[in-house]
Write a protein that holds these residues in place. Structure first.
Motif, PDB file in Angstrom:
ATOM      1  N   LEU A  89      13.520   8.916  13.045  1.00 37.65           N
ATOM      2  CA  LEU A  89      13.153   9.914  14.057  1.00 37.65           C
ATOM      3  C   LEU A  89      11.635   9.993  14.217  1.00 37.65           C
ATOM      4  CD1 LEU A  89      15.779  12.619  13.001  1.00 37.65           C
ATOM      5  CD2 LEU A  89      15.973  10.913  14.835  1.00 37.65           C
ATOM      6  N   LEU A  90      10.949  10.539  13.230  1.00 38.84           N
ATOM      7  CA  LEU A  90       9.485  10.639  13.273  1.00 38.84           C
ATOM      8  C   LEU A  90       8.889  10.063  11.989  1.00 38.84           C
ATOM      9  CD1 LEU A  90       8.964  14.275  14.666  1.00 38.84           C
ATOM     10  CD2 LEU A  90       8.986  12.134  15.964  1.00 38.84           C
ATOM     11  N   LYS A  91       7.622   9.628  12.077  1.00 33.53           N
ATOM     12  CA  LYS A  91       6.919   9.096  10.908  1.00 33.53           C
ATOM     13  C   LYS A  91       5.510   9.675  10.821  1.00 33.53           C
ATOM     14  CE  LYS A  91       9.188   4.547  10.615  1.00 33.53           C
ATOM     15  NZ  LYS A  91       8.974   3.084  10.510  1.00 33.53           N
ATOM     16  N   ALA A  92       4.994   9.734   9.595  1.00 30.88           N
ATOM     17  CA  ALA A  92       3.601  10.119   9.360  1.00 30.88           C
ATOM     18  C   ALA A  92       3.044   9.241   8.260  1.00 30.88           C
ATOM     19  CB  ALA A  92       3.506  11.591   8.963  1.00 30.88           C
ATOM     20  N   GLU A  93       1.919   8.613   8.513  1.00 30.11           N
ATOM     21  CA  GLU A  93       1.306   7.728   7.518  1.00 30.11           C
ATOM     22  C   GLU A  93       0.428   8.499   6.544  1.00 30.11           C
ATOM     23  OE1 GLU A  93      -0.839   4.537   9.347  1.00 30.11           O
ATOM     24  OE2 GLU A  93       0.986   3.443   9.889  1.00 30.11           O
ATOM     25  N   VAL A  94       0.359   8.007   5.314  1.00 32.88           N
ATOM     26  CA  VAL A  94      -0.506   8.574   4.268  1.00 32.88           C
ATOM     27  C   VAL A  94      -1.190   7.409   3.568  1.00 32.88           C
ATOM     28  CG1 VAL A  94      -0.561   9.810   2.061  1.00 32.88           C
ATOM     29  CG2 VAL A  94       0.915  10.636   3.915  1.00 32.88           C
ATOM     30  N   LEU A  95      -2.509   7.465   3.482  1.00 33.42           N
ATOM     31  CA  LEU A  95      -3.264   6.407   2.819  1.00 33.42           C
ATOM     32  C   LEU A  95      -3.097   6.499   1.303  1.00 33.42           C
ATOM     33  CD1 LEU A  95      -6.628   6.475   4.827  1.00 33.42           C
ATOM     34  CD2 LEU A  95      -4.727   4.874   5.079  1.00 33.42           C
ATOM     35  N   ILE A  96      -3.047   5.365   0.646  1.00 33.11           N
ATOM     36  CA  ILE A  96      -3.012   5.302  -0.817  1.00 33.11           C
ATOM     37  C   ILE A  96      -4.402   4.913  -1.297  1.00 33.11           C
ATOM     38  CG2 ILE A  96      -2.004   4.174  -2.837  1.00 33.11           C
ATOM     39  CD1 ILE A  96       0.528   3.691  -1.244  1.00 33.11           C
ATOM     40  N   ARG A  97      -5.077   5.823  -1.944  1.00 32.45           N
ATOM     41  CA  ARG A  97      -6.436   5.569  -2.428  1.00 32.45           C
ATOM     42  C   ARG A  97      -6.406   4.646  -3.649  1.00 32.45           C
ATOM     43  NH1 ARG A  97      -8.181  11.294  -4.095  1.00 32.45           N
ATOM     44  NH2 ARG A  97      -6.080  11.113  -4.949  1.00 32.45           N
ATOM     45  N   PRO A  98      -7.514   3.978  -3.932  1.00 29.40           N
ATOM     46  CA  PRO A  98      -7.546   3.071  -5.093  1.00 29.40           C
ATOM     47  C   PRO A  98      -7.214   3.768  -6.411  1.00 29.40           C
ATOM     48  CG  PRO A  98      -9.425   2.649  -3.671  1.00 29.40           C
ATOM     49  CD  PRO A  98      -8.760   3.885  -3.134  1.00 29.40           C
ATOM     50  N   GLU A  99      -7.532   5.061  -6.517  1.00 32.16           N
ATOM     51  CA  GLU A  99      -7.272   5.798  -7.758  1.00 32.16           C
ATOM     52  C   GLU A  99      -5.982   6.625  -7.693  1.00 32.16           C
ATOM     53  OE1 GLU A  99      -9.907   8.531  -5.232  1.00 32.16           O
ATOM     54  OE2 GLU A  99      -9.586   6.382  -5.527  1.00 32.16           O
TER      55      GLU A  99
END
Length: 318
Positions: free
Chosen positions: A148-158
């Protein structure tokens, strides 16, 4: 909308509270039965039950939700939609089709990637730079329903499994509210899932945390972050379990050891770190926890323990 909410762990609580705050009528919270915890084996409420009680929402805790009497109980609430977030039981067709809008699930990955029980941790273990949350119209498959819907989340190096869990829980709560808004307005678009490009994100267990020093430093560092805070990455030193909570990978530019070392061998001991040879590359260990002790930086660990170069960490207890 009149909502039956189904969820169990901490990850689910934010969505429950967001739905309440958005003005939806949560008529029932369905969650797993209480479980014994700790040395005293006292019965503990699931986090969703605790949250539901705070908000005065009735709680239902079936051993098997697919039992006919459970299905009939749920039908009696005449809800418009079910919202499901990490409930922990497979829903039968009768529940999936019980309400006019069916069951909407919040899944902690960008489907069709990382279907399964532990998508948060597996995204880190696999070295992803980006993950996210997806709302899905549930079907009888395992995380295979229409997106249905999506939201992206960045994965930080730490990023750790714990910190990413919290970010995705917040993103999922917001996306669930947006999904119900569009659902009510009739503006949602359903998108079929293709084949998943990633393996099934299987459930975590304690054995996964046992460090195999023949693997690369990059893989071990991801293991340390991905399994933080549970079940944690660990090795064996002087017959005791040593958990490793924070580590880094020594860059090639900073040089490599001159002598030939075997995987698991301590190469260098500094003021606030020690380095370990792996199957490929060198791991810099910065925070540990010895069996029966508290988590501590390596500087504190070295004040009470002797660790010399040449010592070798084992893959099993001896």
């Amino acid at each position: 909308m009149k909502v039956i909410f189904m969820g169990t762990p901490d990850f689910s609580v934010g969505t429950l509270e967001a739905l309440i705050e958005a003005g939806h009528e949560v008529c029932l919270a369905v969650t797993q039965p209480d479980k014994p915890k700790g040395r005293g084996k006292e019965m503990q409420f699931p986090p969703v039950k605790e949250a539901a009680i705070r908000h005065g929402i009735p709680v239902f805790q079936p051993q098997k939700v697919r039992a006919s009497e459970c299905v009939e109980h749920l039908k009696g609430f005449q809800a418009e939609v079910c919202v499901v977030v990490a409930f922990g039981q497979i829903l039968p067709k009768e529940i999936l089709e019980m309400t006019p809008y069916g069951c909407i699930n919040v899944h902690a990955s960008l489907l069709p990637k990382y279907r399964g029980a532990a998508p948060i941790q597996w995204a880190i273990l696999s070295g992803e730079d980006v993950t996210g949350v997806t709302t899905m119209q549930m079907d009888e498959g395992l995380d295979t329903g229409d997106m249905l819907l999506k939201a992206e989340v960045l994965i930080r190096p730490e990023e750790t499994g714990e910190s990413l869990h919290d970010k995705l829980a917040a993103a999922g709560a917001k996306l669930a509210v947006e999904t119900l808004k569009e659902l009510e307005a009739g503006t949602l678009c359903h998108e079929k899932q293709g084949e998943s490009p990633t393996p099934y994100a299987k459930m975590l267990d304690k054995k996964m945390g046992n460090i195999d020093w023949s693997k690369s430093a990059v893989q071990i560092e991801r293991l340390v972050r991905g399994l933080n805070s549970w079940p944690s990455a660990y090795t064996f030193w002087n017959g005791k379990v040593m958990k490793i909570w924070k580590a880094g990978v020594k860059s090639e530019e900073s040089g490599n050891t001159i002598k030939k070392a075997e995987p698991g061998e301590v190469l260098d001991v500094g003021k606030d770190y020690f380095s370990v040879q792996t199957g490929q590359g060198i791991l810099l260990v910065k925070e540990v926890q010895l069996q029966g002790k508290k988590r501590m930086g390596v500087d504190a660990f070295l004040r009470g323990n002797v660790l010399d170069s040449g010592m070798i960490f084992q893959n099993c207890q001896k």
